[in-house]
Design an enzyme around this catalytic site. Structure first.
Site, short mmCIF file in Angstrom:
data_model
loop_
_atom_site.label_atom_id
_atom_site.label_comp_id
_atom_site.label_asym_id
_atom_site.label_seq_id
_atom_site.Cartn_x
_atom_site.Cartn_y
_atom_site.Cartn_z
N LYS A 106 -5.02 -1.80 9.95
CA LYS A 106 -5.28 -2.04 8.54
C LYS A 106 -5.57 -3.51 8.23
O LYS A 106 -6.21 -3.81 7.23
CB LYS A 106 -4.05 -1.65 7.71
CG LYS A 106 -3.60 -0.21 7.87
CD LYS A 106 -4.46 0.71 7.03
CE LYS A 106 -3.84 2.09 6.92
NZ LYS A 106 -4.60 2.92 5.98
N GLN A 150 -4.66 2.27 14.74
CA GLN A 150 -3.49 2.65 13.96
C GLN A 150 -2.64 3.71 14.66
O GLN A 150 -1.41 3.62 14.69
CB GLN A 150 -3.97 3.17 12.60
CG GLN A 150 -2.87 3.51 11.61
CD GLN A 150 -3.42 4.13 10.31
OE1 GLN A 150 -4.62 4.12 10.06
NE2 GLN A 150 -2.52 4.67 9.51
N GLU A 169 -10.72 3.87 2.95
CA GLU A 169 -9.76 4.63 2.15
C GLU A 169 -10.02 4.28 0.69
O GLU A 169 -9.91 3.11 0.31
CB GLU A 169 -8.31 4.30 2.53
CG GLU A 169 -7.91 4.83 3.89
CD GLU A 169 -6.39 4.79 4.12
OE1 GLU A 169 -5.71 3.95 3.51
OE2 GLU A 169 -5.91 5.62 4.92
N ARG A 194 -8.66 3.95 12.72
CA ARG A 194 -7.71 5.04 13.00
C ARG A 194 -7.21 5.06 14.43
O ARG A 194 -6.08 5.49 14.69
CB ARG A 194 -8.37 6.39 12.68
CG ARG A 194 -8.83 6.54 11.25
CD ARG A 194 -7.69 6.42 10.27
NE ARG A 194 -8.16 6.62 8.90
CZ ARG A 194 -7.38 6.44 7.83
NH1 ARG A 194 -6.13 6.04 7.97
NH2 ARG A 194 -7.86 6.62 6.62
N ASP A 196 -9.23 0.29 1.40
CA ASP A 196 -8.31 -0.14 2.44
C ASP A 196 -8.88 0.29 3.80
O ASP A 196 -8.46 1.29 4.38
CB ASP A 196 -6.93 0.49 2.19
CG ASP A 196 -5.88 -0.06 3.13
OD1 ASP A 196 -5.85 -1.29 3.32
OD2 ASP A 196 -5.09 0.74 3.67
N HIS A 201 -3.40 13.89 0.65
CA HIS A 201 -3.68 12.98 1.76
C HIS A 201 -2.52 12.96 2.76
O HIS A 201 -2.73 13.05 3.98
CB HIS A 201 -3.94 11.57 1.22
CG HIS A 201 -4.09 10.54 2.29
ND1 HIS A 201 -5.14 10.51 3.17
CD2 HIS A 201 -3.29 9.47 2.63
CE1 HIS A 201 -5.01 9.48 4.01
NE2 HIS A 201 -3.90 8.84 3.70
N ASP A 210 0.85 -1.19 0.00
CA ASP A 210 0.00 0.00 0.00
C ASP A 210 0.88 1.24 0.00
O ASP A 210 1.72 1.42 0.89
CB ASP A 210 -0.91 -0.03 1.24
CG ASP A 210 -2.06 0.95 1.13
OD1 ASP A 210 -2.46 1.30 0.00
OD2 ASP A 210 -2.57 1.37 2.18
N GLU A 234 -9.94 12.52 6.74
CA GLU A 234 -9.81 13.87 6.17
C GLU A 234 -11.16 14.57 6.05
O GLU A 234 -11.26 15.77 6.29
CB GLU A 234 -9.16 13.77 4.78
CG GLU A 234 -7.70 13.38 4.82
CD GLU A 234 -7.18 13.14 3.41
OE1 GLU A 234 -6.75 14.11 2.77
OE2 GLU A 234 -7.23 11.97 2.95
N GLU A 276 -8.97 3.90 -2.88
CA GLU A 276 -7.67 3.75 -3.54
C GLU A 276 -7.86 3.07 -4.89
O GLU A 276 -8.88 2.46 -5.18
CB GLU A 276 -6.72 2.91 -2.68
CG GLU A 276 -6.62 3.41 -1.24
CD GLU A 276 -5.46 2.80 -0.46
OE1 GLU A 276 -4.62 2.11 -1.08
OE2 GLU A 276 -5.40 3.03 0.75
N THR A 280 -9.37 -5.58 3.60
CA THR A 280 -9.21 -4.71 2.44
C THR A 280 -10.16 -5.29 1.37
O THR A 280 -10.22 -6.50 1.21
CB THR A 280 -7.77 -4.76 1.92
OG1 THR A 280 -6.88 -4.39 2.99
CG2 THR A 280 -7.56 -3.82 0.74
#
Lengths: 405, 405
Positions: free
Chosen positions: B246, B233, B192, B230, B226, B126, B119, B351, B194, B250
């Site tokens: 994570k 993490q 996320e 948070r 993904d 970002h 990843d 975000e 991606e 996924t």
């Protein structure tokens, strides 16, 4: 005692009846297959099962242990008991003897297909030494370190069998003071002496595997050399951790020591303070009294003891699955560098040379800060086995080859 | 133009003759097999090859694309050209029509077996936003960020097909101010958005894959979610990067868009300053004009544009292999969160809600800081195709299920 076997076994060799590790071997012109080590021999389990002497579910006529690993603890225990019976009962000698092959006549391969590869950071001494070197203004340990076994995912596709050439990686690095990063062969190539365990029985997504279920999921242990390029690693690692500094190669030993062979090696781990959260607690002591030996070009460079590791294998497994991440057969979990409190117990050149500042002098007078082309690194380990025996993990070895342009 | 095909194709659907993505599907009582999307149909390539209409090397009677992916660019190009021929030449209609299955009648599976999962972190917006939130005293970007595409390895064993349930992970977290870490369901569950590419042709250990060789190794592109916890993490990530935050799940989209379908989508990436080291340079422009759309419970939450990504896919591939790390068939490389400069272009809740401080209001008036149980997140993308067409990536979707105790 090793003398219980009718196979002639060197008592010091560590491959007695108390060990019986599994591996994959081949002979010229033959397909790879599964064997067990006994003394100076490999017992050909594919032939043994074809002869009806062990249960035949196509576990052993295979180029990897994965099919046997997924069979689970009852199958592992039953096969181990059967091998002990075959190798100790004289009445089987005539039937089994033809399936013993001198280990010198075979090639030992990578014993299993690696699914995911997780690398922990479970030696307090290693973590603190790294902290002292790279974050001298901060506490040696990060705030989370004593609350959870820190880990990251490595690259499973570059986990190689022992003896595979290790090609010096190219890459980008920037040492403090350099105005710009530069490109070239790693100048700080290192080994990391580690001990890994491999999962056999998968788990279900969303469900954690508690520490108590360790024996139900884990097939056995191997030695791991997690080759590291310290200059690449230092420059790339913020904020998402190691990547190219590790991903070029990891080597594992050919013999997988069954969990059942390590009962006599279990010792109390270091006291954990603070007491971990309940999901990380483990009633049984799961420190392991493994004595490692690291050789550079045949000379002993260090001899770490695995018993000094802060986090134990069942705690590592419980942590890695607490978020519901599913286990697959072949998942490899390595301990992180095994380092003890003394200099001669440090498990990598980063610590042994204190990041290159204090060259390590070998017995022949040569000095090393990091690894040079042509260097051969060998990691061995042994442990107490049952009935006062010693068992060995064999060795994992690799030689550094020059970088390719 | 999509009207070139004799198959009735909705021009707005994005599954015209210019796209022809590959996937794996199944019908009740039948083995999974490989198909290509055309309009509202799946073209059954296993049947087509059995009928002698495309080359049959057992590529397509398979539950994964891996065997076809390893065949290489010449085979990919030849098969793509043959499919275009079959689907545009009226004389094939009677032979091919029986092998078109309405997509509503099939189940779409995970299209390939994932080898390793890497990843990246290739959106400047970002990365800078994350830096502003988590390291407010420092530069938003780490010193290495514009010199190399930062990345880490994720867990390949938990890469799931679109639609798989996402079980909220349990774990350990400690928010600033908490005296001790606590244990429980993640309170900051995130997606996320991606875009990933998958390697087909392996590489040899020790040899890097230059950016120019991208098309020789890479089979195609998928959408990636993904999923991220948070709180887990943030507490675990020092010093070795993300792990349990994570590794629980996924998700990837069912259709793999061939690299050849994206020629019309190629645009110049943002100017790179400083100029990257030579191994990261790429003569051809490899920005991709993909328009993403993120929906929460069917309401548009954001619409990032992939063209704003700082590092391009060929640069990512060149970087990931510069140290000689070998590629395997099925290696998945995801871009990292796709975020643009504007708020409505941000690709994750971290975000969009500025770490929970600014709730995002959806069209129905509900607000979100992070994901709640029952929320469904869907990511879509489309891009320019050849001859003025639009092609779609389809979608990747997942619904949050409550944590298991």
């Amino acid at each position: 005692m090793t003398t219980d076997s009718w196979v002639e076994v060197n008592e010091d060799g560590g491959f007695g009846i108390e060990n019986l590790p599994y591996g994959v071997f081949s002979r010229p012109g033959e397909l790879p297959r599964i064997g067990a080590a006994i003394g100076e021999y490999v017992l050909d389990l594919a032939e043994l099962s074809a002869a009806g002497l062990v249960e035949d579910r196509r576990y052993f006529a295979s180029g990897s242990l994965n099919a046997f690993m997924v069979a689970g603890r009852a199958a592992w225990d039953a096969n181990r008991a059967r091998l002990v019976e075959l190798l100790t009962d004289e009445s089987y000698r005539a039937h089994v003897r033809p399936h013993l092959i001198p280990v010198a006549e075979v090639e030992l391969l990578r014993p299993f297909e690696v699914a995911d590869y997780v690398d922990f950071f479970s030696s307090e001494h290693h973590a603190a030494n790294a902290g002292r070197m790279f974050r001298p203004q901060s506490d040696p340990l990060t705030p989370n370190w004593k609350h959870l076994p820190v880990a990251y995912h490595g690259r499973s596709g570059t986990v190689y069998r022992s003896g595979s050439p290790i090609i010096r990686p190219m890459g980008q690095r920037r040492t403090p003071g350099d105005p710009q990063p530069s490109y070239g062969p790693s100048l700080r190539l290192d080994f990391e002496a580690e001990v890994g365990f491999v999962a056999g029985v998968p788990s279900v997504a969303g469900h954690r595997v508690p520490a108590e279920a360790f024996r139900d999921h884990v097939f056995g242990f191997v030695l791991v050399n997690d080759w590291s390029a310290r200059d690449l690693q230092a420059w790339e690692s913020q904020p998402l951790g190691p990547f190219l500094g590790k991903s070029f190669a990891t080597s594992i030993s050919p013999w997988v020591v069954p969990v059942a062979a390590l009962e006599a090696a279990r010792v109390s781990p270091p006291v954990q303070d603070p007491v971990p959260l309940p999901y990380l607690r483990c009633e049984e002591p799961w420190g392991l009294d493994l004595h490692l030996e690291i050789l550079i070009n045949g000379q002993v460079a260090a001899h770490p003891r695995f018993a000094s590791m802060y986090w134990t294998p069942p705690q590592q497994l419980a942590h890695a699955t607490v978020n519901g991440a599913a286990l697959r057969t072949g998942d490899l979990f390595a301990s992180g560098t095994v380092s003890g409190p003394d200099r001669e117990q440090r498990g990598c050149m980063l610590e042994l040379s204190w990041n290159g500042q204090e060259p390590l002098e070998l017995d022949d007078g040569t000095k090393r800060t990091f690894l040079e082309d042509g260097d051969t690194v060998t990691i061995r380990a042994q442990a107490p086995g049952s009935a006062g025996s010693r068992i060995t993990f064999g060795e994992v070895t690799g030689t550094i080859h020059p970088a390719l342009p």
